[in-house]
Design an enzyme around this catalytic site. Sequence first.
Site, PDB file in Angstrom:
ATOM      1  N   HIS A   1       0.359 -21.757   3.538  1.00 33.47           N
ATOM      2  CA  HIS A   1       0.252 -20.751   2.477  1.00 33.47           C
ATOM      3  C   HIS A   1       0.528 -21.352   1.102  1.00 33.47           C
ATOM      4  O   HIS A   1       0.172 -20.755   0.086  1.00 33.47           O
ATOM      5  CB  HIS A   1       1.252 -19.614   2.709  1.00 33.47           C
ATOM      6  CG  HIS A   1       0.815 -18.619   3.738  1.00 33.47           C
ATOM      7  ND1 HIS A   1      -0.204 -17.725   3.529  1.00 33.47           N
ATOM      8  CD2 HIS A   1       1.267 -18.375   4.986  1.00 33.47           C
ATOM      9  CE1 HIS A   1      -0.367 -16.975   4.607  1.00 33.47           C
ATOM     10  NE2 HIS A   1       0.512 -17.350   5.500  1.00 33.47           N
TER      11      HIS A   1
ATOM     12  N   TYR B   1       1.040 -14.553  18.634  1.00 30.00           N
ATOM     13  CA  TYR B   1       1.024 -13.094  18.693  1.00 30.00           C
ATOM     14  C   TYR B   1       0.349 -12.604  19.959  1.00 30.00           C
ATOM     15  O   TYR B   1      -0.615 -13.165  20.411  1.00 30.00           O
ATOM     16  CB  TYR B   1       0.245 -12.510  17.499  1.00 30.00           C
ATOM     17  CG  TYR B   1       0.721 -12.965  16.154  1.00 30.00           C
ATOM     18  CD1 TYR B   1       2.073 -12.988  15.842  1.00 30.00           C
ATOM     19  CD2 TYR B   1      -0.185 -13.360  15.174  1.00 30.00           C
ATOM     20  CE1 TYR B   1       2.504 -13.380  14.596  1.00 30.00           C
ATOM     21  CE2 TYR B   1       0.243 -13.762  13.919  1.00 30.00           C
ATOM     22  CZ  TYR B   1       1.591 -13.773  13.635  1.00 30.00           C
ATOM     23  OH  TYR B   1       2.005 -14.163  12.401  1.00 30.00           O
TER      24      TYR B   1
ATOM     25  N   GLY C   1       4.238 -20.538  12.497  1.00 36.85           N
ATOM     26  CA  GLY C   1       3.284 -19.470  12.251  1.00 36.85           C
ATOM     27  C   GLY C   1       2.297 -19.791  11.138  1.00 36.85           C
ATOM     28  O   GLY C   1       1.839 -18.900  10.424  1.00 36.85           O
TER      29      GLY C   1
ATOM     30  N   ARG D   1      -2.653 -24.610  11.482  1.00 33.67           N
ATOM     31  CA  ARG D   1      -3.857 -24.406  12.272  1.00 33.67           C
ATOM     32  C   ARG D   1      -4.641 -25.719  12.392  1.00 33.67           C
ATOM     33  O   ARG D   1      -4.419 -26.650  11.620  1.00 33.67           O
ATOM     34  CB  ARG D   1      -4.769 -23.357  11.599  1.00 33.67           C
ATOM     35  CG  ARG D   1      -4.374 -21.924  11.846  1.00 33.67           C
ATOM     36  CD  ARG D   1      -5.370 -20.997  11.152  1.00 33.67           C
ATOM     37  NE  ARG D   1      -5.086 -19.594  11.421  1.00 33.67           N
ATOM     38  CZ  ARG D   1      -5.582 -18.912  12.448  1.00 33.67           C
ATOM     39  NH1 ARG D   1      -6.385 -19.499  13.313  1.00 33.67           N
ATOM     40  NH2 ARG D   1      -5.273 -17.651  12.612  1.00 33.67           N
TER      41      ARG D   1
ATOM     42  N   TYR E   1       0.841  -1.184   0.000  1.00 32.80           N
ATOM     43  CA  TYR E   1       0.000   0.000   0.000  1.00 32.80           C
ATOM     44  C   TYR E   1       0.883   1.242   0.000  1.00 32.80           C
ATOM     45  O   TYR E   1       1.797   1.354   0.799  1.00 32.80           O
ATOM     46  CB  TYR E   1      -0.910   0.022   1.232  1.00 32.80           C
ATOM     47  CG  TYR E   1      -2.037  -0.966   1.153  1.00 32.80           C
ATOM     48  CD1 TYR E   1      -3.275  -0.595   0.657  1.00 32.80           C
ATOM     49  CD2 TYR E   1      -1.857  -2.278   1.557  1.00 32.80           C
ATOM     50  CE1 TYR E   1      -4.314  -1.494   0.579  1.00 32.80           C
ATOM     51  CE2 TYR E   1      -2.893  -3.199   1.479  1.00 32.80           C
ATOM     52  CZ  TYR E   1      -4.124  -2.799   0.985  1.00 32.80           C
ATOM     53  OH  TYR E   1      -5.147  -3.708   0.911  1.00 32.80           O
TER      54      TYR E   1
END
Length: 302
Positions: free
Chosen positions: A152, A204, A147, A185, A30
């Site tokens: 992914h 986290y 993590g 997960r 961004y």
Amino acid sequence: MAESSSSMSVDSVFRTRSLGVAAEGLPDQYADGKAAKVWQLYIGDTQSRTQEYKSWVVSLLRGQGARRVLDVACGTGVDSIMLVEEGFSVVSVDASDKMLKYALKSRWERRKEPAFDQWVIEEANWLMLQDDIQKPGDGFDAVICLGNSFAHLPDFKGDQSDQKLALQNIASMVRPGGILIIDHRNYDYILETGKAPQGKNIYYKSDLTQDISTSVLWVNSKPHMITLDYTIHVPQATLQNLPEVSKFRLSYYPHRLESFKALLNEAFNGKLEHSVYGDFKTYVPGQTQAPCYFIHVCKKTA
């Protein structure tokens, strides 16, 4: 944490993640940097993992006598920095150069510390790991992929061949007697209930309010992708010149516990001692409390 679930068809254009969001979830493309800042707020202090996680992984590595560690999903370098600070010799790789720039920045800022000066950071692809990394002798004492990073990697071909190749390459980096620590997960729970297990994020420290909408994409009657749409509410956002509500989309391959154990067994050619932990505690199948994450520890036996 509010959660909802829905199904998605492949008839319409489906975006696997928000435009401008890197694979590890950091929206670093961004122009104004505001969304990246919100994500950093969400994951908490990037230099600080939860104490439970840090204690567990450091004591496990020390208990194995590990010294040389390869972090194959270093992202912005959070885990690697923690291990460098704890005295391990670390090689960190990631496929995203946009993520690595944060790790490189941390190394540069602390270059006067010998441990950070010797910290090796490289760009690498799991599908060509042997070409991208120079393996020390017979391998690393430990390889970490934490993590929820491995999820992914999509299954583009529908036969999990890319995932199998990636795991074989990762396993090949572990020396005989060394360990691989890899997690995902609890997708079994998500697929069965349509939502993630209740519980704090074990990695986290985040105080921000979040709503997560969970969607499952089915292809040929099999779960092919799980998408989490985060809506994050930022308190006093206007004071920090940030939007009050930010939305992020992250997509993952839903690895089930038993099938992922089989993938790991294949990657090590059956030559491994395999332990499974649920949120850093020994996992007992059928236990009352559903873990948010499964962590696999694979010791190469030959």
